[in-house]
Design a protein around this motif. Structure first.
Motif, PDB file in Angstrom:
ATOM      1  N   GLN A  16       9.116 -32.951 -12.856  1.00  0.00           N
ATOM      2  CA  GLN A  16       8.746 -33.985 -13.829  1.00  0.00           C
ATOM      3  C   GLN A  16       8.135 -35.197 -13.138  1.00  0.00           C
ATOM      4  O   GLN A  16       7.154 -35.770 -13.610  1.00  0.00           O
ATOM      5  CB  GLN A  16       9.976 -34.399 -14.642  1.00  0.00           C
ATOM      6  CG  GLN A  16      10.424 -33.349 -15.624  1.00  0.00           C
ATOM      7  CD  GLN A  16      11.735 -33.718 -16.309  1.00  0.00           C
ATOM      8  OE1 GLN A  16      12.513 -34.531 -15.814  1.00  0.00           O
ATOM      9  NE2 GLN A  16      11.973 -33.092 -17.451  1.00  0.00           N
ATOM     10  N   ARG A  17       8.691 -35.586 -12.005  1.00  0.00           N
ATOM     11  CA  ARG A  17       8.167 -36.727 -11.251  1.00  0.00           C
ATOM     12  C   ARG A  17       6.736 -36.437 -10.772  1.00  0.00           C
ATOM     13  O   ARG A  17       5.843 -37.263 -10.906  1.00  0.00           O
ATOM     14  CB  ARG A  17       9.080 -37.014 -10.066  1.00  0.00           C
ATOM     15  CG  ARG A  17       8.836 -38.345  -9.410  1.00  0.00           C
ATOM     16  CD  ARG A  17       9.811 -38.640  -8.269  1.00  0.00           C
ATOM     17  NE  ARG A  17      11.158 -38.171  -8.530  1.00  0.00           N
ATOM     18  CZ  ARG A  17      11.859 -37.377  -7.699  1.00  0.00           C
ATOM     19  NH1 ARG A  17      11.350 -36.985  -6.561  1.00  0.00           N
ATOM     20  NH2 ARG A  17      13.082 -37.002  -8.005  1.00  0.00           N
ATOM     21  N   GLU A  22       0.758 -36.929 -11.355  1.00  0.00           N
ATOM     22  CA  GLU A  22      -0.554 -36.307 -11.558  1.00  0.00           C
ATOM     23  C   GLU A  22      -1.199 -36.800 -12.851  1.00  0.00           C
ATOM     24  O   GLU A  22      -2.407 -37.033 -12.902  1.00  0.00           O
ATOM     25  CB  GLU A  22      -0.433 -34.781 -11.579  1.00  0.00           C
ATOM     26  CG  GLU A  22      -0.074 -34.179 -10.243  1.00  0.00           C
ATOM     27  CD  GLU A  22      -1.129 -34.427  -9.185  1.00  0.00           C
ATOM     28  OE1 GLU A  22      -2.329 -34.348  -9.506  1.00  0.00           O
ATOM     29  OE2 GLU A  22      -0.745 -34.700  -8.032  1.00  0.00           O
ATOM     30  N   GLU A  23      -0.399 -36.970 -13.899  1.00  0.00           N
ATOM     31  CA  GLU A  23      -0.920 -37.491 -15.172  1.00  0.00           C
ATOM     32  C   GLU A  23      -1.482 -38.903 -14.989  1.00  0.00           C
ATOM     33  O   GLU A  23      -2.548 -39.226 -15.501  1.00  0.00           O
ATOM     34  CB  GLU A  23       0.180 -37.517 -16.241  1.00  0.00           C
ATOM     35  CG  GLU A  23       0.409 -36.217 -16.942  1.00  0.00           C
ATOM     36  CD  GLU A  23      -0.768 -35.829 -17.817  1.00  0.00           C
ATOM     37  OE1 GLU A  23      -1.233 -36.671 -18.615  1.00  0.00           O
ATOM     38  OE2 GLU A  23      -1.211 -34.682 -17.687  1.00  0.00           O
ATOM     39  N   GLN A  27      -5.313 -40.122 -15.618  1.00  0.00           N
ATOM     40  CA  GLN A  27      -5.629 -41.229 -16.522  1.00  0.00           C
ATOM     41  C   GLN A  27      -6.432 -42.300 -15.808  1.00  0.00           C
ATOM     42  O   GLN A  27      -7.388 -42.845 -16.364  1.00  0.00           O
ATOM     43  CB  GLN A  27      -4.340 -41.823 -17.093  1.00  0.00           C
ATOM     44  CG  GLN A  27      -3.663 -40.949 -18.111  1.00  0.00           C
ATOM     45  CD  GLN A  27      -2.322 -41.519 -18.551  1.00  0.00           C
ATOM     46  OE1 GLN A  27      -1.847 -42.529 -18.012  1.00  0.00           O
ATOM     47  NE2 GLN A  27      -1.705 -40.873 -19.525  1.00  0.00           N
ATOM     48  N   GLN A  28      -6.061 -42.623 -14.586  1.00  0.00           N
ATOM     49  CA  GLN A  28      -6.795 -43.632 -13.828  1.00  0.00           C
ATOM     50  C   GLN A  28      -8.211 -43.162 -13.530  1.00  0.00           C
ATOM     51  O   GLN A  28      -9.162 -43.938 -13.617  1.00  0.00           O
ATOM     52  CB  GLN A  28      -6.069 -43.954 -12.521  1.00  0.00           C
ATOM     53  CG  GLN A  28      -4.809 -44.744 -12.711  1.00  0.00           C
ATOM     54  CD  GLN A  28      -4.039 -44.930 -11.421  1.00  0.00           C
ATOM     55  OE1 GLN A  28      -4.307 -44.267 -10.420  1.00  0.00           O
ATOM     56  NE2 GLN A  28      -3.049 -45.818 -11.441  1.00  0.00           N
TER      57      GLN A  28
END
Length: 82
Positions: A16-17, A22-23, A27-28
């Protein structure tokens, strides 16, 4: 059995971390790409923008009233007297 549950919990937490990290990167990256596209559109719009002949003449008259001369040979303004 408890050791197996602990390992599974740690594995899920690590996944999850990593997934969240990665998400955030994606997004960036998407945000930067949008910003670059908007900047490019703004540059294209500015480069295509032209003054009308009347606006250009009004600008020249205004600048001339402050003492800046137009050089017909080079077709540019001489800002040295400004």
């Amino acid at each position: 059995m408890q050791d197996l549950n602990t390992r599974l919990r740690r594995l899920i937490t690590a996944y999850q971390r990593n997934y969240k990290r990665e998400e955030l990167k994606l997004q960036q990256r998407a945000k930067m790409e949008r910003r670059e596209r908007m900047d490019q559109l703004a540059r294209d719009e500015i480069s295509q923008w032209r003054w009308t002949r009347a606006d250009e003449e009004a600008f020249r008259r205004t600048v001339a009233s402050y003492g800046v001369e137009f050089d017909p040979a080079t077709k540019s303004l001489r800002w040295s007297r400004f």
